[in-house]
Design a protein around this motif. Structure first.
Motif, PDB file in Angstrom:
ATOM      1  N   ILE A 289      44.662  90.683  30.407  1.00 61.95           N
ATOM      2  CA  ILE A 289      43.993  89.396  30.234  1.00 61.95           C
ATOM      3  C   ILE A 289      43.043  89.156  31.399  1.00 61.95           C
ATOM      4  O   ILE A 289      43.289  89.613  32.523  1.00 61.95           O
ATOM      5  CB  ILE A 289      45.028  88.240  30.130  1.00 61.95           C
ATOM      6  N   ARG A 290      41.942  88.462  31.112  1.00 57.44           N
ATOM      7  CA  ARG A 290      41.028  88.062  32.185  1.00 57.44           C
ATOM      8  C   ARG A 290      41.540  86.776  32.821  1.00 57.44           C
ATOM      9  O   ARG A 290      41.921  85.839  32.112  1.00 57.44           O
ATOM     10  CB  ARG A 290      39.621  87.844  31.630  1.00 57.44           C
ATOM     11  N   SER A 293      39.232  81.983  38.064  1.00 56.50           N
ATOM     12  CA  SER A 293      39.649  80.786  38.807  1.00 56.50           C
ATOM     13  C   SER A 293      38.906  79.531  38.370  1.00 56.50           C
ATOM     14  O   SER A 293      39.399  78.419  38.548  1.00 56.50           O
ATOM     15  CB  SER A 293      39.440  81.011  40.303  1.00 56.50           C
ATOM     16  N   ARG A 294      37.727  79.696  37.793  1.00 53.65           N
ATOM     17  CA  ARG A 294      36.974  78.513  37.358  1.00 53.65           C
ATOM     18  C   ARG A 294      37.673  77.779  36.226  1.00 53.65           C
ATOM     19  O   ARG A 294      37.467  76.582  36.038  1.00 53.65           O
ATOM     20  CB  ARG A 294      35.568  78.933  36.927  1.00 53.65           C
ATOM     21  N   THR A 295      38.522  78.476  35.458  1.00 53.87           N
ATOM     22  CA  THR A 295      39.235  77.825  34.352  1.00 53.87           C
ATOM     23  C   THR A 295      40.391  76.962  34.833  1.00 53.87           C
ATOM     24  O   THR A 295      40.941  76.181  34.060  1.00 53.87           O
ATOM     25  CB  THR A 295      39.757  78.872  33.362  1.00 53.87           C
ATOM     26  N   TYR A 302      38.560  83.742  42.365  1.00 52.05           N
ATOM     27  CA  TYR A 302      38.815  85.074  41.798  1.00 52.05           C
ATOM     28  C   TYR A 302      38.293  85.138  40.369  1.00 52.05           C
ATOM     29  O   TYR A 302      38.117  84.125  39.704  1.00 52.05           O
ATOM     30  CB  TYR A 302      40.311  85.421  41.813  1.00 52.05           C
ATOM     31  N   ASP A 303      38.039  86.345  39.926  1.00 51.08           N
ATOM     32  CA  ASP A 303      37.686  86.613  38.530  1.00 51.08           C
ATOM     33  C   ASP A 303      38.080  88.067  38.266  1.00 51.08           C
ATOM     34  O   ASP A 303      37.341  88.994  38.597  1.00 51.08           O
ATOM     35  CB  ASP A 303      36.202  86.387  38.278  1.00 51.08           C
ATOM     36  N   ILE A 304      39.255  88.232  37.692  1.00 49.40           N
ATOM     37  CA  ILE A 304      39.803  89.569  37.458  1.00 49.40           C
ATOM     38  C   ILE A 304      39.819  89.818  35.953  1.00 49.40           C
ATOM     39  O   ILE A 304      40.518  89.132  35.213  1.00 49.40           O
ATOM     40  CB  ILE A 304      41.223  89.695  38.036  1.00 49.40           C
ATOM     41  N   PRO A 305      39.036  90.759  35.464  1.00 47.97           N
ATOM     42  CA  PRO A 305      38.866  90.932  34.013  1.00 47.97           C
ATOM     43  C   PRO A 305      40.037  91.592  33.298  1.00 47.97           C
ATOM     44  O   PRO A 305      40.129  91.509  32.087  1.00 47.97           O
ATOM     45  CB  PRO A 305      37.620  91.815  33.918  1.00 47.97           C
ATOM     46  N   TYR A 324      47.433  94.897  40.756  1.00 45.51           N
ATOM     47  CA  TYR A 324      47.031  96.228  41.226  1.00 45.51           C
ATOM     48  C   TYR A 324      46.018  96.151  42.363  1.00 45.51           C
ATOM     49  O   TYR A 324      45.640  97.176  42.951  1.00 45.51           O
ATOM     50  CB  TYR A 324      46.443  97.050  40.066  1.00 45.51           C
ATOM     51  N   TRP A 325      45.532  94.967  42.699  1.00 44.83           N
ATOM     52  CA  TRP A 325      44.477  94.784  43.705  1.00 44.83           C
ATOM     53  C   TRP A 325      45.057  94.400  45.076  1.00 44.83           C
ATOM     54  O   TRP A 325      44.323  94.058  45.991  1.00 44.83           O
ATOM     55  CB  TRP A 325      43.491  93.710  43.244  1.00 44.83           C
TER      56      TRP A 325
END
Length: 405
Positions: A289-290, A293-295, A302-305, A324-325
């Motif tokens: 899932i993506r 943080s804006r949501t 963050y924005d992890i796709p 995993y990051w």
């Protein structure tokens, strides 16, 4: 989550729909309004055709529309959508005593039914009804979870979300019954005017079967607003699994059917973005899932796709998921909180390796309970996700419109 209404589909990740507007049966035996006075008894048929929706009516049920015959046998029924002529497939009962559509009708739609029947002497009669089903504006639907046939964890409540505000909560709640083969008393609780959840005092008994009977067709939920659903839904409670996250030790103990099966190193929220305390129920599962943080009103944090092995715990954005990051030279798991409020487990990109995150994902059901303790944050709100277990039983019962019955 399932929604039985043809025109709608649900919202909470997993969910079903409710509606109404049934009219009384009206006889039609020879002309459009069901009257056969003035006909010669020697030549007219004794058979009388009865439509569930009277000719010229509006607000007809989308569930109960059909044709019956008394003192005779139906020999043919044709139902179409008025204006387009689209056929509505139906099924004739054995013996020709009744006919009904195979599928639920659409709301706010005009239909035509032409029927023919004959009596025991072979004399025929025809009848016709043109009617309109209840409109979307004058009906309400309730998306529900869990789905029919699902197997869920012991913490899974039955949750309805209605598309319009309900003012007569007692009428609506009294037409939804939830029972368990385990013999547990089940009580409904209203969160505002559009959400109704059901649960027992304690978690469901493992292996029990829960049945929901929804009888909202024709029930007035507010002034001029009726339901449109008649349905029975059942689901099975699987094994018991309750996992406890300790923010002090940064570990999670997984207990299945009373036995600890694994203790997993985790990383909760950082001091700046702490994790909620309390009992949280897994409501959705995503292999990937993506997460943006804006949501959740955290600007560009963050924005992890491709977050792997993710399972939702709150509506506001708390997940338990793979990470995993993380800093490979200084892994946080079992040591310190580094997330933005979620619970992280060691994982790899793609989530396909033999990792704690993949193990937990593969061994979890929607409806399993994850408890967080010793976090500096507050206890999660009962309506933030499927988390009504954070209410005492007396508080829960106080929110019922029908008491404990």
């Amino acid at each position: 989550m399932t929604t039985p209404d043809i025109a709608a589909r649900p919202a909470l990740g997993a969910c079903a729909v409710l509606m109404v507007g049934a009219l009384g049966l009206t006889a039609c035996g020879g002309d459009s309004d069901g009257k056969s006075e003035g006909k010669d008894p020697a030549t007219s048929s004794a058979a009388e055709i009865v439509f569930s929706a009277k000719n010229g009516s509006a607000g007809a049920s989308i569930n109960k529309t059909g044709v019956k015959v008394s003192d005779g046998t139906l020999t043919g029924v044709k139902m179409t959508v008025a204006g387009t002529g689209q056929d509505v497939p139906g099924s004739m009962a054995a013996g020709g005593g009744s006919w009904k559509p195979r599928e639920q009708l659409e709301r706010g739609t005009k239909y035509e039914i032409d029927a023919t029947a004959k009596d025991s002497d072979g004399k025929s009669v025809t009848a016709r009804s043109v009617f309109t089903t209840v409109s979307k504006a004058n009906s309400f639907v309730g998306t529900y979870t869990p789905d029919d046939g699902a197997t869920v964890g012991v913490g899974m409540p039955v949750s309805f979300s209605f598309d319009k505000a309900i003012s007569d909560k007692k009428a609506v709640q009294s037409h939804i019954t939830v029972s368990s083969s385990g013999g547990q008393q089940v009580v409904g609780h209203w969160f505002g005017a559009q959400r109704l959840d059901f649960r027992p005092q304690e978690y469901w008994k493992a292996g029990s079967k829960v049945t929901m009977k929804i009888d909202l067709d024709g029930v007035e939920g507010a002034n001029g607003l009726t339901g449109v659903q008649e349905k029975t839904v059942s689901f099975t409670v699987g094994r018991s699994q309750v996992s406890t996250v300790d923010a002090d030790t940064q570990t999670m103990k997984v207990v299945r059917d009373g036995t600890t099966v694994k203790t997993v190193p985790i990383s909760t929220g950082s001091p700046e973005f702490t994790t909620y305390n309390g009992q949280m129920v897994i409501s959705e599962k995503y292999k990937k899932i993506r997460m943006d943080s804006r949501t959740v009103a955290l600007a560009n944090a963050y924005d992890i796709p491709d977050v792997p092995d993710a399972m939702r715990l709150t509506r506001s954005g708390t997940f338990i998921h793979g990470n995993y990051w993380y800093n490979q030279g200084n892994p946080p798991f079992g040591r310190t909180g580094t997330s933005h409020g979620c619970v992280g487990l060691r994982d790899v990109k793609g989530g396909q390796a033999d990792t704690p995150a993949k193990w937990f994902y593969d061994n979890s059901l929607i409806g399993d309970v994850v408890i967080v303790k010793n976090s500096p944050d507050k206890t999660v709100a009962p309506d933030n996700g499927l988390n009504g277990w954070n209410m005492s039983w007396s508080e829960w019962v106080a929110g019922s419109a029908t008491g404990t019955s």
